[in-house]
Design an enzyme around this catalytic site. Structure first.
Site, PDB file in Angstrom:
ATOM      1  N   PHE A 169     108.061   4.915  70.964  1.00  9.15           N
ATOM      2  CA  PHE A 169     109.184   3.980  70.945  1.00  9.15           C
ATOM      3  C   PHE A 169     108.762   2.697  70.233  1.00  9.15           C
ATOM      4  O   PHE A 169     107.808   2.035  70.637  1.00  9.15           O
ATOM      5  CB  PHE A 169     109.675   3.674  72.355  1.00  9.15           C
ATOM      6  CG  PHE A 169     111.012   2.992  72.349  1.00  9.15           C
ATOM      7  CD1 PHE A 169     112.182   3.731  72.213  1.00  9.15           C
ATOM      8  CD2 PHE A 169     111.097   1.608  72.433  1.00  9.15           C
ATOM      9  CE1 PHE A 169     113.408   3.101  72.160  1.00  9.15           C
ATOM     10  CE2 PHE A 169     112.336   0.973  72.392  1.00  9.15           C
ATOM     11  CZ  PHE A 169     113.493   1.723  72.257  1.00  9.15           C
ATOM     12  N   ARG A 182     114.026  -7.641  68.356  1.00 10.20           N
ATOM     13  CA  ARG A 182     114.612  -7.382  67.041  1.00 10.20           C
ATOM     14  C   ARG A 182     114.062  -8.326  65.978  1.00 10.20           C
ATOM     15  O   ARG A 182     113.969  -7.983  64.811  1.00 10.20           O
ATOM     16  CB  ARG A 182     116.137  -7.577  67.086  1.00 10.20           C
ATOM     17  CG  ARG A 182     116.897  -6.512  67.830  1.00 10.20           C
ATOM     18  CD  ARG A 182     118.371  -6.614  67.476  1.00 10.20           C
ATOM     19  NE  ARG A 182     119.231  -5.946  68.440  1.00 10.20           N
ATOM     20  CZ  ARG A 182     119.531  -4.647  68.409  1.00 10.20           C
ATOM     21  NH1 ARG A 182     119.028  -3.864  67.493  1.00 10.20           N
ATOM     22  NH2 ARG A 182     120.336  -4.122  69.332  1.00 10.20           N
TER      23      ARG A 182
HETATM   24  P1  IMP Z   1     119.346   8.961  67.233  1.00  6.69           P
HETATM   25  O1  IMP Z   1     120.819   9.039  67.407  1.00  6.69           O
HETATM   26  O2  IMP Z   1     118.597   9.558  68.374  1.00  6.69           O
HETATM   27  O3  IMP Z   1     118.844   9.432  65.898  1.00  6.69           O
HETATM   28  O4  IMP Z   1     118.966   7.454  67.393  1.00  6.69           O
HETATM   29  C1  IMP Z   1     119.314   6.532  66.489  1.00  6.69           C
HETATM   30  C2  IMP Z   1     119.384   5.165  67.122  1.00  6.69           C
HETATM   31  O5  IMP Z   1     118.654   5.058  68.338  1.00  6.69           O
HETATM   32  C3  IMP Z   1     118.733   4.204  66.180  1.00  6.69           C
HETATM   33  O6  IMP Z   1     119.684   3.683  65.303  1.00  6.69           O
HETATM   34  C4  IMP Z   1     118.185   3.153  67.105  1.00  6.69           C
HETATM   35  O7  IMP Z   1     119.167   2.194  67.361  1.00  6.69           O
HETATM   36  C5  IMP Z   1     117.877   3.903  68.384  1.00  6.69           C
HETATM   37  N1  IMP Z   1     116.442   4.276  68.446  1.00  6.69           N
HETATM   38  C6  IMP Z   1     115.897   5.487  68.248  1.00  6.69           C
HETATM   39  N2  IMP Z   1     114.559   5.459  68.355  1.00  6.69           N
HETATM   40  C7  IMP Z   1     114.269   4.165  68.617  1.00  6.69           C
HETATM   41  C8  IMP Z   1     113.022   3.477  68.805  1.00  6.69           C
HETATM   42  O8  IMP Z   1     111.916   4.021  68.767  1.00  6.69           O
HETATM   43  N3  IMP Z   1     113.125   2.147  69.047  1.00  6.69           N
HETATM   44  C9  IMP Z   1     114.313   1.476  69.094  1.00  6.69           C
HETATM   45  N4  IMP Z   1     115.479   2.080  68.904  1.00  6.69           N
HETATM   46  C10 IMP Z   1     115.459   3.409  68.671  1.00  6.69           C
END
Ligand code: IMP
Ligand code: MG
Length: 201
Positions: A169, A182
């Site tokens: 993460f 952020r």
């Molecule tokens: P997905 O839908 O699982 O591909 O996730 C996409 C969204 O989840 C990203 O645009 C981020 O906002 C959030 N996200 C996914 N992994 C991380 C991470 O490691 N750190 C912070 N936000 C994350």
């Protein structure tokens, strides 16, 4: 008279979950991010020479990536933003995506570059691409700063990837944990500390 040094406030209450023992280990420095973003901007422009490009940033994580990418991209470029909610306060996605802010303008007939901070499970992009494809753009490409391929569930792929990272993460450069971190200029791996180690669901 010398001023008394400020003492950190002692709180009798327990700290909010995760906040106490949190630490961040730098994974990608701000300088490396900038170098790579410059390369990506050139790569994208090379693929569409002389064409107006419409960058669509996914709020809020992609804001810094989009602004830096846009600045490094020669030629005609326009921006728009969309917002979705998929993560709550934790580090695990609910898998559900919902639109919380739509685009300002139509994408019909435009060459759209979707600009996203990170591609994780792929659920967010899969949802967005479905929405965008219905709106008849000339074409759609996807640019992500970070890619965590190990966690992919949805069959989506990014045309431009800044860095492929391990399944950890990360925060910084737009990415948050419960809206914090952020503003960090680097990307780092967040550990929640001993008490809250492990992912929330
Ligand atoms: P997905 O839908 O699982 O591909 O996730 C996409 C969204 O989840 C990203 O645009 C981020 O906002 C959030 N996200 C996914 N992994 C991380 C991470 O490691 N750190 C912070 N936000 C994350
Ligand atoms: Mg995001």
């Amino acid at each position: 008279m010398a001023k008394k040094a400020k003492q950190p406030k002692k709180s009798p209450k327990p700290q909010p979950k995760g906040k106490g023992g949190e630490s961040v280990r730098i994974l990608i420095s701000g300088a490396r991010l900038q170098r790579r973003i410059k390369e990506m901007a050139r790569e994208i422009r090379k693929d569409f020479p002389g064409e107006p490009l419409h960058l669509v940033g996914v709020l809020k994580g992609a804001v810094f990536f989009l602004t830096d990418l846009g600045k490094q991209m020669p030629g005609e470029v326009s921006f728009d933003f969309i917002a979705v909610a998929s993560y709550g306060q934790g580090t695990h996605s609910s898998g559900q995506v919902r639109l919380t802010r739509d685009l300002d303008s139509s994408i019909e007939g435009k060459t759209v570059i979707v600009v996203e901070d990170i591609l994780d499970t792929g659920m967010t992009l899969q949802y967005l691409l479905r929405v965008f494809e219905q709106r008849k753009p000339k074409r759609i490409r996807v640019a992500v700063l970070l890619d965590k391929p190990e966690r992919r569930i949805a069959a989506v792929h990014a045309d431009y990837v800044g860095f492929t990272i391990p399944n950890e993460f990360v925060v910084g450069f737009g990415l948050d944990y419960a809206e914090r971190y952020r503003n960090m200029p680097d990307v780092g791996v967040l550990s929640l500390g001993t008490k809250d180690e492990g992912r929330k669901s």
